[in-house]
Design a protein around this motif. Structure first.
Motif, mmCIF file in Angstrom:
data_model
loop_
_atom_site.group_PDB
_atom_site.id
_atom_site.type_symbol
_atom_site.label_atom_id
_atom_site.label_comp_id
_atom_site.label_asym_id
_atom_site.label_seq_id
_atom_site.Cartn_x
_atom_site.Cartn_y
_atom_site.Cartn_z
ATOM 1 N N PRO A 21 45.673 77.555 4.477
ATOM 2 C CA PRO A 21 44.245 77.303 4.632
ATOM 3 C C PRO A 21 43.906 76.006 5.366
ATOM 4 C CG PRO A 21 44.905 77.004 2.343
ATOM 5 C CD PRO A 21 46.090 77.566 3.072
ATOM 6 N N VAL A 22 44.689 74.959 5.175
ATOM 7 C CA VAL A 22 44.383 73.680 5.827
ATOM 8 C C VAL A 22 44.562 73.791 7.338
ATOM 9 C CG1 VAL A 22 45.044 71.250 6.011
ATOM 10 C CG2 VAL A 22 44.953 72.352 3.768
ATOM 11 N N ARG A 23 45.669 74.369 7.777
ATOM 12 C CA ARG A 23 45.895 74.548 9.213
ATOM 13 C C ARG A 23 44.864 75.504 9.819
ATOM 14 N NH1 ARG A 23 51.111 72.801 10.820
ATOM 15 N NH2 ARG A 23 52.400 72.431 9.007
ATOM 16 N N ALA A 24 44.561 76.582 9.102
ATOM 17 C CA ALA A 24 43.584 77.549 9.605
ATOM 18 C C ALA A 24 42.216 76.893 9.768
ATOM 19 C CB ALA A 24 43.499 78.753 8.672
ATOM 20 N N LEU A 25 41.816 76.087 8.796
ATOM 21 C CA LEU A 25 40.526 75.395 8.875
ATOM 22 C C LEU A 25 40.517 74.389 10.024
ATOM 23 C CD1 LEU A 25 37.723 74.822 7.669
ATOM 24 C CD2 LEU A 25 38.829 73.124 6.197
ATOM 25 N N ALA A 26 41.565 73.573 10.114
ATOM 26 C CA ALA A 26 41.640 72.574 11.189
ATOM 27 C C ALA A 26 41.647 73.252 12.560
ATOM 28 C CB ALA A 26 42.888 71.717 11.022
ATOM 29 N N ARG A 27 42.385 74.335 12.679
ATOM 30 C CA ARG A 27 42.459 75.074 13.939
ATOM 31 C C ARG A 27 41.084 75.611 14.335
ATOM 32 N NH1 ARG A 27 43.738 80.006 15.965
ATOM 33 N NH2 ARG A 27 45.243 79.964 17.659
ATOM 34 N N GLN A 28 40.361 76.176 13.372
ATOM 35 C CA GLN A 28 39.048 76.759 13.662
ATOM 36 C C GLN A 28 38.022 75.684 14.005
ATOM 37 O OE1 GLN A 28 39.313 79.905 13.902
ATOM 38 N NE2 GLN A 28 37.253 80.701 13.998
ATOM 39 N N VAL A 29 38.091 74.545 13.332
ATOM 40 C CA VAL A 29 37.181 73.440 13.644
ATOM 41 C C VAL A 29 37.408 72.985 15.084
ATOM 42 C CG1 VAL A 29 36.701 70.989 13.178
ATOM 43 C CG2 VAL A 29 36.841 72.620 11.292
ATOM 44 N N LEU A 30 38.665 72.808 15.469
ATOM 45 C CA LEU A 30 38.960 72.360 16.833
ATOM 46 C C LEU A 30 38.563 73.394 17.881
ATOM 47 C CD1 LEU A 30 42.382 70.611 16.216
ATOM 48 C CD2 LEU A 30 40.214 69.527 16.818
ATOM 49 N N ILE A 31 38.767 74.673 17.596
ATOM 50 C CA ILE A 31 38.371 75.714 18.544
ATOM 51 C C ILE A 31 36.865 75.704 18.741
ATOM 52 C CG2 ILE A 31 38.246 78.206 18.966
ATOM 53 C CD1 ILE A 31 40.862 78.490 17.455
ATOM 54 N N SER A 32 36.110 75.444 17.691
ATOM 55 C CA SER A 32 34.653 75.492 17.802
ATOM 56 C C SER A 32 34.107 74.405 18.725
ATOM 57 C CB SER A 32 34.000 75.422 16.427
ATOM 58 O OG SER A 32 34.260 74.184 15.817
ATOM 59 N N PHE A 33 34.886 73.372 18.983
ATOM 60 C CA PHE A 33 34.458 72.344 19.932
ATOM 61 C C PHE A 33 34.737 72.742 21.379
ATOM 62 C CE2 PHE A 33 34.867 69.529 16.175
ATOM 63 C CZ PHE A 33 33.574 69.064 16.154
ATOM 64 N N VAL A 34 35.382 73.848 21.627
ATOM 65 C CA VAL A 34 35.676 74.462 22.922
ATOM 66 C C VAL A 34 36.646 73.652 23.781
ATOM 67 C CG1 VAL A 34 34.726 75.373 25.077
ATOM 68 C CG2 VAL A 34 33.481 75.721 22.956
ATOM 69 N N VAL A 35 36.399 72.380 23.989
ATOM 70 C CA VAL A 35 37.221 71.585 24.905
ATOM 71 C C VAL A 35 38.708 71.599 24.525
ATOM 72 C CG1 VAL A 35 37.615 69.271 25.845
ATOM 73 C CG2 VAL A 35 35.307 70.174 25.662
ATOM 74 N N PRO A 36 39.073 71.417 23.246
ATOM 75 C CA PRO A 36 40.510 71.474 22.928
ATOM 76 C C PRO A 36 41.155 72.806 23.305
ATOM 77 C CG PRO A 36 39.305 70.529 21.096
ATOM 78 C CD PRO A 36 38.284 71.042 22.074
ATOM 79 N N ALA A 37 40.394 73.880 23.289
ATOM 80 C CA ALA A 37 40.943 75.187 23.645
ATOM 81 C C ALA A 37 41.158 75.325 25.151
ATOM 82 C CB ALA A 37 40.022 76.289 23.147
ATOM 83 N N LEU A 38 40.552 74.477 25.942
ATOM 84 C CA LEU A 38 40.669 74.563 27.396
ATOM 85 C C LEU A 38 41.800 73.716 27.971
ATOM 86 C CD1 LEU A 38 36.889 74.426 28.372
ATOM 87 C CD2 LEU A 38 38.360 76.446 28.197
ATOM 88 N N ILE A 39 42.306 72.769 27.218
ATOM 89 C CA ILE A 39 43.373 71.884 27.703
ATOM 90 C C ILE A 39 44.705 72.400 27.174
ATOM 91 C CG2 ILE A 39 44.264 69.539 27.736
ATOM 92 C CD1 ILE A 39 41.368 68.587 27.311
ATOM 93 N N ASN A 40 45.594 72.773 28.077
ATOM 94 C CA ASN A 40 46.879 73.379 27.722
ATOM 95 C C ASN A 40 48.041 72.439 27.988
ATOM 96 O OD1 ASN A 40 45.672 75.864 27.059
ATOM 97 N ND2 ASN A 40 45.616 76.415 29.221
#
Length: 173
Positions: free
Chosen positions: A134-153
């Protein structure tokens, strides 16, 4: 092997302006995910960018439908969709290891922070998959919702939210 690495380095250098911002590293990899212990192709290999986009699209459409059922047509539908998408993402990744969109497109979230040996054993089916939790899933979803972290590979094609949580999207078929 050396010629192949030079060719891949050349391809990376030429294609960096097309694939977005890249993080340094991975120069000694023969393929994406090698340093994570993942196979080059097939089940357990890193998912492609198009698979990830299609999975996200399915999740958003599902969230939109559920939000419409909850609030109906109204001015707060955008916020409702985001909340539904967030909750679905955290709960399904925690309990199942994938969102509905990731399941439909043949992906799952895998932990890759145990090292290359564990990653290779999981991909081969020799050991059970490590739960995301749950902790990783929550942290992952929070970061995805900011969009920018999902765009930098990075050099493996993993986005910043995956690097930060020690996860990767891998193929299931």
């Amino acid at each position: 092997m050396t010629a192949r690495r030079e060719e891949q380095a050349s391809r990376r250098a030429m294609g960096t302006w097309l694939s977005g911002t890249q993080m340094p590293g991975g120069e000694n990899n023969d393929y994406r995910g090698q340093d994570l212990g993942l196979p080059e192709s097939g089940v357990g290999s890193l998912a492609t960018g198009w698979q990830r986009v299609l999975g996200l699209l399915v999740d958003w459409l599902l969230s939109y439908g559920i939000a419409l059922l909850i609030v109906g047509w109204g001015s707060n539908i955008g916020t409702s969709v985001l909340i539904v998408w967030f909750v679905i993402g955290v709960l399904t990744v925690t309990f199942f290891g994938f969102t509905p969109g990731q399941y439909i497109t043949g992906m799952r979230v895998a932990r890759v922070d145990h090292g290359a040996e564990r990653g290779a054993a999981e991909a081969a089916g020799e050991v059970p998959r490590a739960a995301v939790g749950p902790v990783r899933a929550l942290a992952r979803q929070v970061l995805i919702s900011f969009v920018v972290p999902a765009l930098i590979n990075d050099y493996n094609g993993r986005a910043m939210h995956d690097r930060a949580t020690g996860t990767a999207l891998v193929r299931t078929r």
